[in-house]
Scaffold this motif. Structure first.
Motif, PDB file in Angstrom:
ATOM      1  N   ILE A   1      61.882 -38.051  34.359  1.00 24.37           N
ATOM      2  CA  ILE A   1      61.941 -38.902  35.553  1.00 24.37           C
ATOM      3  C   ILE A   1      60.710 -38.661  36.428  1.00 24.37           C
ATOM      4  O   ILE A   1      60.070 -39.605  36.898  1.00 24.37           O
ATOM      5  N   ILE A   2      60.373 -37.406  36.636  1.00 21.29           N
ATOM      6  CA  ILE A   2      59.200 -37.073  37.444  1.00 21.29           C
ATOM      7  C   ILE A   2      57.940 -37.656  36.813  1.00 21.29           C
ATOM      8  O   ILE A   2      57.091 -38.225  37.509  1.00 21.29           O
ATOM      9  N   SER A   3      57.821 -37.557  35.497  1.00 20.38           N
ATOM     10  CA  SER A   3      56.662 -38.128  34.802  1.00 20.38           C
ATOM     11  C   SER A   3      56.576 -39.631  35.012  1.00 20.38           C
ATOM     12  O   SER A   3      55.507 -40.169  35.317  1.00 20.38           O
ATOM     13  N   PHE A   4      57.708 -40.317  34.849  1.00 22.91           N
ATOM     14  CA  PHE A   4      57.722 -41.767  35.030  1.00 22.91           C
ATOM     15  C   PHE A   4      57.349 -42.146  36.452  1.00 22.91           C
ATOM     16  O   PHE A   4      56.595 -43.108  36.670  1.00 22.91           O
ATOM     17  N   ILE A   5      57.868 -41.430  37.409  1.00 27.56           N
ATOM     18  CA  ILE A   5      57.545 -41.734  38.806  1.00 27.56           C
ATOM     19  C   ILE A   5      56.057 -41.545  39.074  1.00 27.56           C
ATOM     20  O   ILE A   5      55.419 -42.386  39.699  1.00 27.56           O
ATOM     21  N   LEU A   6      55.490 -40.470  38.571  1.00 23.28           N
ATOM     22  CA  LEU A   6      54.070 -40.211  38.811  1.00 23.28           C
ATOM     23  C   LEU A   6      53.176 -41.245  38.131  1.00 23.28           C
ATOM     24  O   LEU A   6      52.165 -41.668  38.711  1.00 23.28           O
ATOM     25  N   VAL A   7      53.535 -41.670  36.925  1.00 19.09           N
ATOM     26  CA  VAL A   7      52.760 -42.723  36.257  1.00 19.09           C
ATOM     27  C   VAL A   7      52.803 -43.999  37.088  1.00 19.09           C
ATOM     28  O   VAL A   7      51.781 -44.639  37.335  1.00 19.09           O
ATOM     29  N   ASN A   8      53.987 -44.359  37.529  1.00 16.39           N
ATOM     30  CA  ASN A   8      54.141 -45.602  38.284  1.00 16.39           C
ATOM     31  C   ASN A   8      53.537 -45.509  39.682  1.00 16.39           C
ATOM     32  O   ASN A   8      53.061 -46.512  40.213  1.00 16.39           O
ATOM     33  N   LEU A   9      53.535 -44.332  40.273  1.00 19.57           N
ATOM     34  CA  LEU A   9      52.822 -44.141  41.539  1.00 19.57           C
ATOM     35  C   LEU A   9      51.335 -44.407  41.347  1.00 19.57           C
ATOM     36  O   LEU A   9      50.710 -45.110  42.144  1.00 19.57           O
ATOM     37  N   THR A  10      50.785 -43.853  40.291  1.00 15.85           N
ATOM     38  CA  THR A  10      49.368 -44.037  40.000  1.00 15.85           C
ATOM     39  C   THR A  10      49.056 -45.510  39.753  1.00 15.85           C
ATOM     40  O   THR A  10      48.074 -46.042  40.283  1.00 15.85           O
ATOM     41  N   ILE A  11      49.897 -46.161  38.954  1.00 22.34           N
ATOM     42  CA  ILE A  11      49.696 -47.587  38.680  1.00 22.34           C
ATOM     43  C   ILE A  11      49.707 -48.381  39.981  1.00 22.34           C
ATOM     44  O   ILE A  11      48.812 -49.194  40.239  1.00 22.34           O
ATOM     45  N   ALA A  12      50.712 -48.160  40.798  1.00 21.92           N
ATOM     46  CA  ALA A  12      50.839 -48.916  42.050  1.00 21.92           C
ATOM     47  C   ALA A  12      49.680 -48.659  42.999  1.00 21.92           C
ATOM     48  O   ALA A  12      49.187 -49.577  43.658  1.00 21.92           O
ATOM     49  N   LEU A  13      49.230 -47.414  43.080  1.00 21.07           N
ATOM     50  CA  LEU A  13      48.132 -47.083  43.986  1.00 21.07           C
ATOM     51  C   LEU A  13      46.799 -47.660  43.515  1.00 21.07           C
ATOM     52  O   LEU A  13      45.909 -47.927  44.329  1.00 21.07           O
ATOM     53  N   MET A  14      46.656 -47.873  42.216  1.00 20.02           N
ATOM     54  CA  MET A  14      45.391 -48.372  41.692  1.00 20.02           C
ATOM     55  C   MET A  14      45.327 -49.893  41.603  1.00 20.02           C
ATOM     56  O   MET A  14      44.237 -50.458  41.535  1.00 20.02           O
ATOM     57  N   CYS A  15      46.451 -50.567  41.620  1.00 16.72           N
ATOM     58  CA  CYS A  15      46.461 -52.031  41.515  1.00 16.72           C
ATOM     59  C   CYS A  15      46.328 -52.671  42.889  1.00 16.72           C
ATOM     60  O   CYS A  15      46.756 -52.109  43.885  1.00 16.72           O
ATOM     61  N   LYS A  16      45.778 -53.881  42.899  1.00 17.76           N
ATOM     62  CA  LYS A  16      45.566 -54.582  44.165  1.00 17.76           C
ATOM     63  C   LYS A  16      46.796 -55.373  44.611  1.00 17.76           C
ATOM     64  O   LYS A  16      46.993 -55.566  45.792  1.00 17.76           O
ATOM     65  N   THR A  17      47.594 -55.856  43.658  1.00 15.14           N
ATOM     66  CA  THR A  17      48.731 -56.703  44.014  1.00 15.14           C
ATOM     67  C   THR A  17      49.997 -56.224  43.315  1.00 15.14           C
ATOM     68  O   THR A  17      49.940 -55.462  42.347  1.00 15.14           O
TER      69      THR A  17
END
Length: 179
Positions: free
Chosen positions: A82-98
């Protein structure tokens, strides 16, 4: 596959949508410039996705009457996943513009992580990639439930992923501060 779907929907999608919406509305930049610390922001953002994921991980074996030989190991493996998934998705969200970009990339990640274990039975290269992925411990646990131990190297691999992803989140947060 059901547990990975729980990771993706509760930990992944919620996290991606929360952050990408804040970013798209320029709220993230305002929070960063107002002095919100990385740790405070991350903790407040991931609280509910972690809570929902943990509830699901606890409830699924009970609801479906699944007997798990070592429930403690199951909880450790699923919490790390769960922690891994959250961190991946945090990174994705922080790097995307929309939100659209973040959702699309998050979906691609989900499909990839779902397909790797299926193809790992037929291909040794894909099996190695799967074993070294952030869900390597999850996959190995569910393949060898009776004999899996917390001392397995796949737990160490997952911990390394968590540390790398935490570094990526911090870097992405700092990148957002500059841009």
């Amino acid at each position: 596959m059901g547990i990975v779907t729980v990771y993706s929907l509760t930990a992944g999608t919620f996290t991606t949508l929360i952050i990408s919406e804040e970013k798209e509305k320029k709220n993230l930049r305002t929070l960063i410039l107002s002095g919100v610390r990385y740790s405070d922001y991350i903790a407040s953002t991931v609280f509910f996705p972690i809570l929902f994921s943990v509830i699901e991980v606890i409830a699924l074996p009970i609801i479906f009457d699944i007997s798990l030989p070592n429930i403690g190991v199951y909880y450790v493996v699923t919490i790390l996943s769960i922690i891994s998934f959250i961190l991946v998705n945090l990174t994705i969200a922080l790097m995307c513009k929309t939100q659209t970009q973040a959702s699309a990339i998050s979906l691609i990640f989900y499909l990839l992580i779902m397909m790797l274990p299926m193809f790992s039975y037929d291909n040794k290269v894909i099996k190695t990639i799967t074993d070294l992925s952030l869900l390597g411990a999850h996959n190995k646990y569910f393949q060898t439930m009776d004999t899996f131990k917390l001392s397995d190297t796949s737990i160490l691999v997952t911990l390394v992923w968590i540390m790398l992803l935490l570094g990526a989140v911090i870097w992405a947060f700092k990148w957002n501060k500059k841009h």
